[in-house]
Motif scaffolding. Structure first.
Motif, short mmCIF file in Angstrom:
data_model
loop_
_atom_site.label_atom_id
_atom_site.label_comp_id
_atom_site.label_asym_id
_atom_site.label_seq_id
_atom_site.Cartn_x
_atom_site.Cartn_y
_atom_site.Cartn_z
N PRO A 1 0.85 -1.20 0.14
CA PRO A 1 0.09 0.04 -0.03
C PRO A 1 0.95 1.29 0.03
O PRO A 1 0.53 2.29 -0.62
N ASN A 2 2.14 1.15 0.34
CA ASN A 2 2.81 2.34 0.55
C ASN A 2 3.75 2.25 -0.63
O ASN A 2 5.15 3.10 -0.58
N ALA A 3 3.84 1.41 -1.71
CA ALA A 3 4.78 1.35 -2.75
C ALA A 3 4.81 2.73 -3.38
O ALA A 3 3.97 3.52 -3.67
N ALA A 4 6.24 2.95 -3.54
CA ALA A 4 6.32 4.48 -4.26
C ALA A 4 6.37 4.12 -5.95
O ALA A 4 7.18 3.21 -6.27
N ALA A 5 5.89 4.96 -6.67
CA ALA A 5 6.12 4.72 -8.09
C ALA A 5 7.52 4.96 -8.36
O ALA A 5 8.47 5.83 -7.61
N SER A 6 8.08 4.63 -9.54
CA SER A 6 9.40 4.89 -9.94
C SER A 6 9.42 6.39 -10.13
O SER A 6 8.34 6.92 -10.58
N PRO A 7 10.72 7.17 -10.36
CA PRO A 7 10.77 8.48 -10.67
C PRO A 7 10.32 8.44 -12.12
O PRO A 7 9.78 9.80 -12.45
N GLU A 8 10.44 7.65 -13.12
CA GLU A 8 9.71 7.82 -14.35
C GLU A 8 8.25 8.03 -14.24
O GLU A 8 7.58 8.76 -15.03
N THR A 9 7.66 6.94 -13.63
CA THR A 9 6.32 6.97 -13.61
C THR A 9 5.73 8.30 -12.81
O THR A 9 4.75 8.60 -13.48
N GLN A 10 6.36 8.59 -11.85
CA GLN A 10 5.99 9.75 -11.12
C GLN A 10 5.84 10.96 -12.22
O GLN A 10 5.16 11.95 -12.05
N ALA A 11 6.90 11.06 -12.69
CA ALA A 11 7.04 12.35 -13.67
C ALA A 11 6.11 12.36 -14.70
O ALA A 11 5.59 13.26 -15.05
N VAL B 1 1.80 12.23 -23.24
CA VAL B 1 3.30 11.91 -22.71
C VAL B 1 3.58 10.43 -23.18
O VAL B 1 2.93 9.40 -22.69
N LYS B 2 4.37 10.10 -24.13
CA LYS B 2 4.48 8.79 -24.56
C LYS B 2 5.62 7.93 -23.74
O LYS B 2 5.35 6.84 -23.35
N SER B 3 6.82 8.73 -23.32
CA SER B 3 7.75 7.93 -22.54
C SER B 3 8.58 9.24 -21.77
O SER B 3 8.59 10.13 -22.18
N VAL B 4 9.02 8.56 -20.81
CA VAL B 4 9.97 9.44 -19.87
C VAL B 4 11.34 8.62 -19.41
O VAL B 4 10.88 7.55 -18.90
N VAL B 5 12.21 8.81 -20.04
CA VAL B 5 13.31 7.92 -19.71
C VAL B 5 14.60 8.83 -19.05
O VAL B 5 14.86 9.95 -19.33
N LYS B 6 15.03 8.03 -17.93
CA LYS B 6 16.14 8.94 -17.11
C LYS B 6 17.50 8.83 -18.00
O LYS B 6 17.81 7.64 -18.27
N GLN B 7 18.06 9.93 -17.81
CA GLN B 7 19.27 9.88 -18.32
C GLN B 7 20.55 9.91 -17.48
O GLN B 7 21.54 9.54 -17.85
N ASP B 8 20.32 10.55 -16.35
CA ASP B 8 21.51 10.57 -15.53
C ASP B 8 20.84 10.94 -14.02
O ASP B 8 19.64 11.17 -14.01
N GLU B 9 21.61 10.74 -12.97
CA GLU B 9 21.19 10.63 -11.58
C GLU B 9 22.41 11.09 -10.84
O GLU B 9 23.51 10.31 -10.98
N SER B 10 22.53 11.87 -10.08
CA SER B 10 23.74 12.29 -8.97
C SER B 10 22.87 12.83 -7.65
O SER B 10 21.79 13.26 -7.60
N MET C 1 20.26 16.56 -2.31
CA MET C 1 19.11 15.93 -2.95
C MET C 1 19.60 14.83 -4.08
O MET C 1 20.77 14.86 -4.26
N THR C 2 18.64 14.37 -4.49
CA THR C 2 18.96 13.74 -5.63
C THR C 2 18.52 14.29 -6.97
O THR C 2 17.07 14.54 -7.05
N LEU C 3 19.23 14.74 -7.71
CA LEU C 3 19.16 15.28 -9.11
C LEU C 3 19.28 14.22 -10.13
O LEU C 3 19.80 13.33 -10.46
N ARG C 4 18.17 14.28 -10.92
CA ARG C 4 17.84 13.37 -11.99
C ARG C 4 17.46 14.35 -13.27
O ARG C 4 16.78 15.34 -13.50
N SER C 5 17.90 13.71 -14.45
CA SER C 5 17.56 14.49 -15.72
C SER C 5 16.93 13.23 -16.65
O SER C 5 17.26 12.18 -16.43
N PHE C 6 15.54 13.66 -17.32
CA PHE C 6 15.05 12.78 -18.05
C PHE C 6 14.79 13.28 -19.41
O PHE C 6 14.75 14.61 -19.61
N THR C 7 14.70 12.51 -20.44
CA THR C 7 14.14 12.81 -21.88
C THR C 7 12.84 12.62 -21.78
O THR C 7 12.35 11.16 -21.64
N VAL C 8 11.78 13.64 -22.16
CA VAL C 8 10.53 13.23 -22.32
C VAL C 8 10.19 13.28 -23.68
O VAL C 8 10.30 14.36 -24.45
#
Length: 451
Positions: free
Chosen positions: A350-360, A403-412, A417-424
Motif C-alpha cells: 500500500p505504501n509502494a512508491a512509484a518509480s521516478p519515471e512513472t511519477q514524472a 506523454v509517450k515516454s519518460v526516460v532517465k538519463q542521469d542521476e547524481s 538531494m537527488t538530481l535526475r534528468s529525463f528525456t520526455v
C-alpha cells in the motif's frame, strides 16, 4: 538448455509461482551468460523451494545442484555483526565501545566505535574495492597485518559523518571478536551461530576451499567465461569468508525473521538504519542494508568474492526470503533474479512508491491540464508553481499530445538531494528535457522543463 535440479519442501509453492521463478532465473541466465544460479525461497516462514540452474563447473560439464555450497561474499558480514551482538549480550563488550579498547594503536581508535565499524561509518579505507582478484590476494593474507596497514592510515572522513563501504571494518570486527570472545573468530561463529541454527554444510573459505564443488568464473568484457581465481586464505577474514548451500542461507534468514538466535533488542540493533551526525539516513544497519522494496520492508545484502556473486533478501513482515547464489564475478544475475522473484511473490504494498519515471509521467499529464498534486512538492516548489506557471505549463505542453515516454538519463547527488534528468517524448514526436531534485523524504524540490 539450462539444467534444473529442484527440491520442493513439505510446504510447497503453487505451480504458477514455481513456473515464474524458473522462467525468471532461466531468462536472466540466458541474458547475462552466468554459468549457474542456486535459488532458494522462504514463504510463510518456511523453506518451500530450492533449485539450481546451469553448470557448477564448465570443464567437466557438471550440473549445478541446490545442495552445493557457493561463496556468499559480504553476506558474511551480518554473521560477524551477530557475533558482536552475542558478545554484547554476554556483557563482554558494547557497540559503543571505542576500538581503542582492543587496538589503541590504530588511527583515531578512541573516536571510532564498534557501531561505526559495523555500519561503515568509521572512516577507515576499504582494502578491497576491486571487483577482480588483484595479485596480492593470490598469496596467503594476515588479517592483523591488513588491519594495521589499512586502519593505520589517515581516515577518509570524520567518524559518523559519512557512509562509505569498507571491508576493513569487518576484518577489524572479527579480530575484536577474537579478543573479547577468547577464541578464534571462526570457532566463535561456529559455536554460537552455525551449530545452534543447525547450519551443517557451511564452509570457511580460509580453510575449506578444497571442498567447494562449484567453480567461479569471470569474463573479460564480452569474451568467453574463464576460470576465476578465488582469494587465498587469510583474505576476507570476517567480511566475506563464508560459503554455503542456499538452504543453509535460508535457515539463517528464518532465524532473522523469527528472532530465534539473538535477543529482541539485538535484532533491533542489527536491523535499525544508522543515522549520520547530520541526521541523514544511511539505510544500513549492522552489516545489513535496510530499506523498502515496492512497499515491503526488506533487510538485505549482496556479496562478491573471486568468481561468485550472491544476493539475499529478507522481508520479515511478509515472512518471505529470497536467496540467489551465482558463480560469475561482477555479474548482475543474482540481483536480477532476486528482483524478478520478489516481484512475482510480493505485489506492490500500500505504501509502494512509484518509480521516478512513472511519477514524472503522472505529474506531466496533470500539468498539461493545469493541475498539480501539491502534497508531493516542497514549499519552494509549490511557490514556483503559481497560477502563472501552471498556465504556462498547460498551454505549452498540452498541444504536444500524450506523454509517450519518460526516460532517465542521469542521476547524481547535489545539495543533499537527488538530481535526475529525463528525456520526455510526446505523442507528436517532440522531445524535451526534464530536471528534478528530490529531497531525502521523497518530495520534489524542482520540476523543470527545458527545451
Amino acid at each position: 538448455m539450462w539444467t534444473l535440479c529442484a527440491t520442493l519442501h513439505a510446504q510447497e509453492i503453487s505451480p504458477e509461482l514455481k513456473q515464474k521463478i524458473d522462467e525468471t532465473a532461466q531468462k536472466v541466465l540466458r541474458e547475462t551468460g552466468a554459468p549457474s544460479a542456486s535459488v532458494g525461497i522462504v514463504k510463510d516462514g518456511a523453506i518451500v523451494y530450492t533449485t539450481a540452474f546451469g553448470k557448477s563447473r564448465l570443464d567437466i560439464n557438471a550440473d549445478a545442484m541446490p545442495e552445493m555450497a557457493y561463496a556468499i561474499g559480504s553476506i558474511s558480514k551480518q554473521f560477524t555483526a551477530a557475533c558482536i551482538l552475542l558478545l554484547q549480550e554476554d556483557g563482554k563488550l558494547k557497540l559503543d565501545d571505542p576500538v581503542a579498547k582492543w587496538f589503541p594503536e590504530l588511527t583515531r581508535s578512541k573516536d571510532i566505535t564498534l557501531r561505526n565499524l559495523l555500519t561503515h561509518t568509521s572512516g577507515y579505507s576499504d582494502y578491497a574495492p576491486q571487483d577482480y582478484t588483484i595479485p596480492e590476494w593470490t598469496k596467503p593474507g594476515d588479517p592483523l597485518k591488513l588491519v594495521h596497514t589499512w586502519a593505520g592510515k589517515p581516515l577518509d572522513f570524520e567518524p559518523g559523518t559519512k557512509w562509505q563501504y569498507s571491508n576493513t571494518n569487518f576484518v577489524l570486527a572479527g579480530l575484536i571478536v577474537e579478543k573479547a570472545g577468547g577464541m578464534k573468530f571462526a570457532d566463535f561463529r561456529r559455536q554460537r551461530i552455525l551449530e545452534p541454527l543447525h547450519m551443517q554444510h557451511v564452509l570457511d573459505l580460509n580453510t575449506d576451499q578444497a571442498r567447494l564443488q562449484v567453480a567461479g568464473y569471470f569474463r573479460n568484457a564480452l569474451g568467453p567465461l574463464r576460470k576465476a581465481t578465488l582469494e587465498a586464505p587469510g583474505w576476507y577474514f570476517a567480511d566475506g569468508d563464508l560459503a554455503m548451500p542456499v538452504e543453509d542461507l535460508l535457515t539463517w534468514d528464518i532465524s532473522v525473521m523469527n528472532q530465534t538466535l539473538l535477543k529482541p533488542e539485538s535484532y533491533r540493533e542489527l536491523t535499525t538504519s544508522f543515522k549520520l551526525k547530520d541526521g541523514a539516513d544511511t539505510h544500513y544497519g549492522l552489516g545489513i542494508s535496510v530499506g523498502d522494496r515496492n512497499g515491503h520492508h526488506v533487510v538485505s545484502h549482496t556479496g562478491e568474492v573471486g568468481g561468485f556473486v550472491a544476493s539475499n533478501s529478507v522481508f520479515p513482515e511478509d515472512k518471505v526470503a529470497i536467496a540467489v547464489l551465482t558463480n560469475q564475478e561482477a555479474s548482475s544475475a543474482a540481483s536480477a533474479i532476486a528482483r524478478g522473484i520478489a516481484g512475482a511473490m510480493l505485489p506492490p504494498g500500500p505504501n509502494a512508491a512509484a518509480s521516478p519515471e512513472t511519477q514524472a509521467k503522472t505529474i506531466l499529464s496533470g500539468l498539461q491540464q493545469g493541475k498539480i498534486d501539491r502534497s508531493i512538492f516542497t514549499g519552494n516548489a509549490n511557490f514556483y508553481f503559481n497560477q502563472e506557471a501552471l498556465d504556462d505549463f498547460s498551454s505549452s505542453l498540452q498541444p504536444l499530445g500524450e506523454v509517450k515516454s519518460v526516460v532517465k538519463q542521469d542521476e547524481s547527488l547535489r545539495g543533499g538531494m537527488t538530481l535526475r534528468s529525463f528525456t520526455v517524448t510526446f505523442a507528436g514526436g517532440k522531445e524535451v528535457r526534464l530536471s528534478t531534485f528530490t529531497t531525502t523524504d521523497g518530495k520534489l524540490e524542482q520540476f523543470l522543463i527545458i527545451p
